[in-house]
Scaffold this active site. Structure first.
Site, PDB file in Angstrom:
ATOM      1  N   GLY A 176      17.005 -37.419  -1.611  1.00 36.51           N
ATOM      2  CA  GLY A 176      16.152 -38.531  -2.724  1.00 36.51           C
ATOM      3  C   GLY A 176      15.152 -39.402  -1.979  1.00 36.51           C
ATOM      4  O   GLY A 176      14.393 -38.906  -1.608  1.00 36.51           O
TER       5      GLY A 176
ATOM      6  N   TRP B  87      20.899 -36.682 -17.475  1.00 36.81           N
ATOM      7  CA  TRP B  87      20.004 -36.924 -17.447  1.00 36.81           C
ATOM      8  C   TRP B  87      18.585 -37.466 -17.317  1.00 36.81           C
ATOM      9  O   TRP B  87      18.478 -38.059 -18.652  1.00 36.81           O
ATOM     10  CB  TRP B  87      19.407 -35.116 -18.239  1.00 36.81           C
ATOM     11  CG  TRP B  87      20.849 -34.697 -17.639  1.00 36.81           C
ATOM     12  CD1 TRP B  87      21.281 -33.937 -18.368  1.00 36.81           C
ATOM     13  CD2 TRP B  87      20.891 -33.926 -16.199  1.00 36.81           C
ATOM     14  NE1 TRP B  87      22.095 -32.813 -17.905  1.00 36.81           N
ATOM     15  CE2 TRP B  87      22.049 -32.685 -16.143  1.00 36.81           C
ATOM     16  CE3 TRP B  87      19.513 -33.696 -15.270  1.00 36.81           C
ATOM     17  CZ2 TRP B  87      22.700 -31.606 -15.726  1.00 36.81           C
ATOM     18  CZ3 TRP B  87      20.047 -32.435 -13.690  1.00 36.81           C
ATOM     19  CH2 TRP B  87      21.322 -31.405 -14.216  1.00 36.81           C
TER      20      TRP B  87
ATOM     21  N   GLU C 129      14.317 -31.854  -2.886  1.00 33.68           N
ATOM     22  CA  GLU C 129      14.601 -32.186  -3.872  1.00 33.68           C
ATOM     23  C   GLU C 129      14.850 -33.713  -4.252  1.00 33.68           C
ATOM     24  O   GLU C 129      15.503 -34.357  -5.443  1.00 33.68           O
ATOM     25  CB  GLU C 129      15.235 -31.408  -4.968  1.00 33.68           C
ATOM     26  CG  GLU C 129      14.853 -29.595  -5.222  1.00 33.68           C
ATOM     27  CD  GLU C 129      15.782 -29.834  -6.722  1.00 33.68           C
ATOM     28  OE1 GLU C 129      16.309 -30.353  -6.990  1.00 33.68           O
ATOM     29  OE2 GLU C 129      14.926 -28.544  -7.264  1.00 33.68           O
TER      30      GLU C 129
ATOM     31  N   ALA D 162      17.042 -43.259 -10.920  1.00 31.52           N
ATOM     32  CA  ALA D 162      18.332 -43.252 -11.429  1.00 31.52           C
ATOM     33  C   ALA D 162      18.525 -45.008 -11.938  1.00 31.52           C
ATOM     34  O   ALA D 162      17.924 -45.439 -11.139  1.00 31.52           O
ATOM     35  CB  ALA D 162      19.553 -42.845 -10.434  1.00 31.52           C
TER      36      ALA D 162
ATOM     37  N   ARG E 228      12.304 -23.924  -8.802  1.00 29.73           N
ATOM     38  CA  ARG E 228      12.997 -22.758  -8.271  1.00 29.73           C
ATOM     39  C   ARG E 228      13.043 -21.645  -7.122  1.00 29.73           C
ATOM     40  O   ARG E 228      13.130 -20.921  -6.247  1.00 29.73           O
ATOM     41  CB  ARG E 228      14.725 -22.959  -8.076  1.00 29.73           C
ATOM     42  CG  ARG E 228      14.752 -25.322  -8.102  1.00 29.73           C
ATOM     43  CD  ARG E 228      16.705 -25.604  -8.333  1.00 29.73           C
ATOM     44  NE  ARG E 228      16.818 -26.540  -8.914  1.00 29.73           N
ATOM     45  CZ  ARG E 228      18.267 -27.407  -8.811  1.00 29.73           C
ATOM     46  NH1 ARG E 228      18.997 -25.946  -8.990  1.00 29.73           N
ATOM     47  NH2 ARG E 228      18.772 -28.508  -8.691  1.00 29.73           N
TER      48      ARG E 228
ATOM     49  N   LEU F  97      21.664 -26.290  -6.987  1.00 27.15           N
ATOM     50  CA  LEU F  97      20.478 -25.941  -6.233  1.00 27.15           C
ATOM     51  C   LEU F  97      20.638 -24.430  -6.109  1.00 27.15           C
ATOM     52  O   LEU F  97      20.087 -24.294  -5.830  1.00 27.15           O
ATOM     53  CB  LEU F  97      20.222 -26.448  -4.574  1.00 27.15           C
ATOM     54  CG  LEU F  97      20.592 -28.109  -3.991  1.00 27.15           C
ATOM     55  CD1 LEU F  97      20.314 -28.022  -3.027  1.00 27.15           C
ATOM     56  CD2 LEU F  97      19.824 -28.924  -5.664  1.00 27.15           C
TER      57      LEU F  97
ATOM     58  N   GLU G 163       0.483  -1.312  -0.113  1.00 23.40           N
ATOM     59  CA  GLU G 163      -0.218   0.191   0.034  1.00 23.40           C
ATOM     60  C   GLU G 163       0.985   1.442  -0.349  1.00 23.40           C
ATOM     61  O   GLU G 163       0.979   2.253  -0.400  1.00 23.40           O
ATOM     62  CB  GLU G 163      -0.648   0.268   1.735  1.00 23.40           C
ATOM     63  CG  GLU G 163      -2.078  -1.200   1.304  1.00 23.40           C
ATOM     64  CD  GLU G 163      -1.326  -2.549   1.644  1.00 23.40           C
ATOM     65  OE1 GLU G 163      -2.576  -2.683   2.764  1.00 23.40           O
ATOM     66  OE2 GLU G 163      -0.334  -2.778   2.087  1.00 23.40           O
TER      67      GLU G 163
END
Length: 323
Positions: free
Chosen positions: A257, A174, A255, A166, A188, A208, A55
């Site tokens: 494991g 990837w 993220e 994986a 992120r 990260l 404001e």
């Protein structure tokens, strides 16, 4: 009366509030739009660290044009004094506004209803509740901290079609495509902190950070779930429940494991699921989740509702929120 123009201006104020997401410390990210005779004369959103308020920023931009205007504010203007600045309800009154449209009533007991009452007592017309759900979503992290004393937690999983993160020997770069990875970096940038498990930290040495042009400064703080020490610049948490001790962290992304993801699910501390699925099969690989404490299949149903689903390049993205 609320009309199409009111809804459009409130939607714009909510969009402005998103600019302050993750930047406002312990304060809510609020948006404010001041409109006079069909023209926007002031825009504002909560600035870094929580001040100036939305404001105050909008009023400073509007100047004398605020007199007789309508303010669209995503959260009820504060009614309590602070050493860091005047209360926004008084500022709106002093500026001579004629009307204030509010998205969400402030749950803070120092303001809850008092801001509206003060505006009305000064003769301003006040309407509350317009766009309340969208305003709530835009401030979800702050509201979670206020009501439950913890951040809003998002669990991100990037998997193959058969749920692997994986190969069995650990190779994971990837699984998903560049488009999916870019989307995850955008997510992120909307977090205050990102957390991984010790195994992920040691195996991948993840940065990260946010690697999207123009958003590099939005890289969140980093944390690791571990019984040991954290690297320099990282925060160590020994258990998921320790997120209750985080100050100024409104949004937390987990993220990986598999053990860390399972630990947060088992503790009931996941509010959102981001799933990125690549059109590949791995077979004997590492599963995306460890034991989450499920003993009976019927208990798995009804826990999540799908909010979004779309292709990202060759991959599929899905967003779920806790039901």
């Amino acid at each position: 009366m609320t009309g199409t123009a009111d809804r459009r201006y409130m939607a714009a104020a909510i969009a402005l509030s998103e600019r302050g997401r993750t930047q406002t410390g312990t304060n809510p990210n609020v948006g404010c739009l001041i409109v006079r005779d069909g023209h926007i004369v002031g825009r504002g959103w909560t600035q870094a660290g929580g001040r100036p308020h939305a404001e105050a920023m909008a009023l400073a931009q509007a100047g004398q044009a605020a007199r007789g205007a309508t303010a669209y504010v995503t959260l009820e203007p504060c009614a309590h004094e602070s050493a860091r600045g005047p209360c926004c309800a008084d500022s709106l009154i002093a500026a001579g506004l004629a009307r204030v449209v509010i998205g969400l009533t402030d749950p803070d007991p120092r303001t809850n209803g008092a801001g509206i009452a003060r505006l009305q007592a000064a003769g301003l017309s006040v309407e509350a509740g317009l766009g309340a759900e969208a305003a709530r979503q835009a401030m979800a992290g702050w509201l979670m901290q206020h009501h439950q004393g913890r951040p809003l937690v998002t669990l991100k999983l990037a998997t193959s079609l058969d749920g692997c993160i994986a190969l069995a020997r650990g190779e994971s770069q990837w699984i998903t495509s560049a488009a999916a990875r870019a989307h995850s970096h955008l997510e992120r940038s909307r977090q205050t902190m990102i957390l991984v498990g010790r195994g992920t930290l040691d195996a991948d040495s993840p940065r990260l950070d946010v690697r999207l042009a123009g958003l590099e400064t939005r890289s969140p703080a980093r944390a690791v779930l571990t019984h040991g020490s954290a690297p320099q610049g990282w925060l160590a948490l020994r258990a998921p429940e320790q997120i209750m001790t985080l100050t100024g962290v409104q949004y937390l992304m987990v993220e990986g494991g598999a053990e860390t993801a399972a630990a947060f699910l088992k503790a009931g501390l996941v509010d959102r699921l981001l799933l990125y699925r690549a059109p590949i099969l791995i077979g004997h690989g590492k599963a995306c989740l460890a034991d989450i404490g499920l003993h009976h299949l019927p208990d798995a149903h009804g826990q999540w509702r799908q909010i979004d689903s779309r292709p990202l390049g060759k991959d599929q993205f899905e967003l779920y929120e806790r039901a």
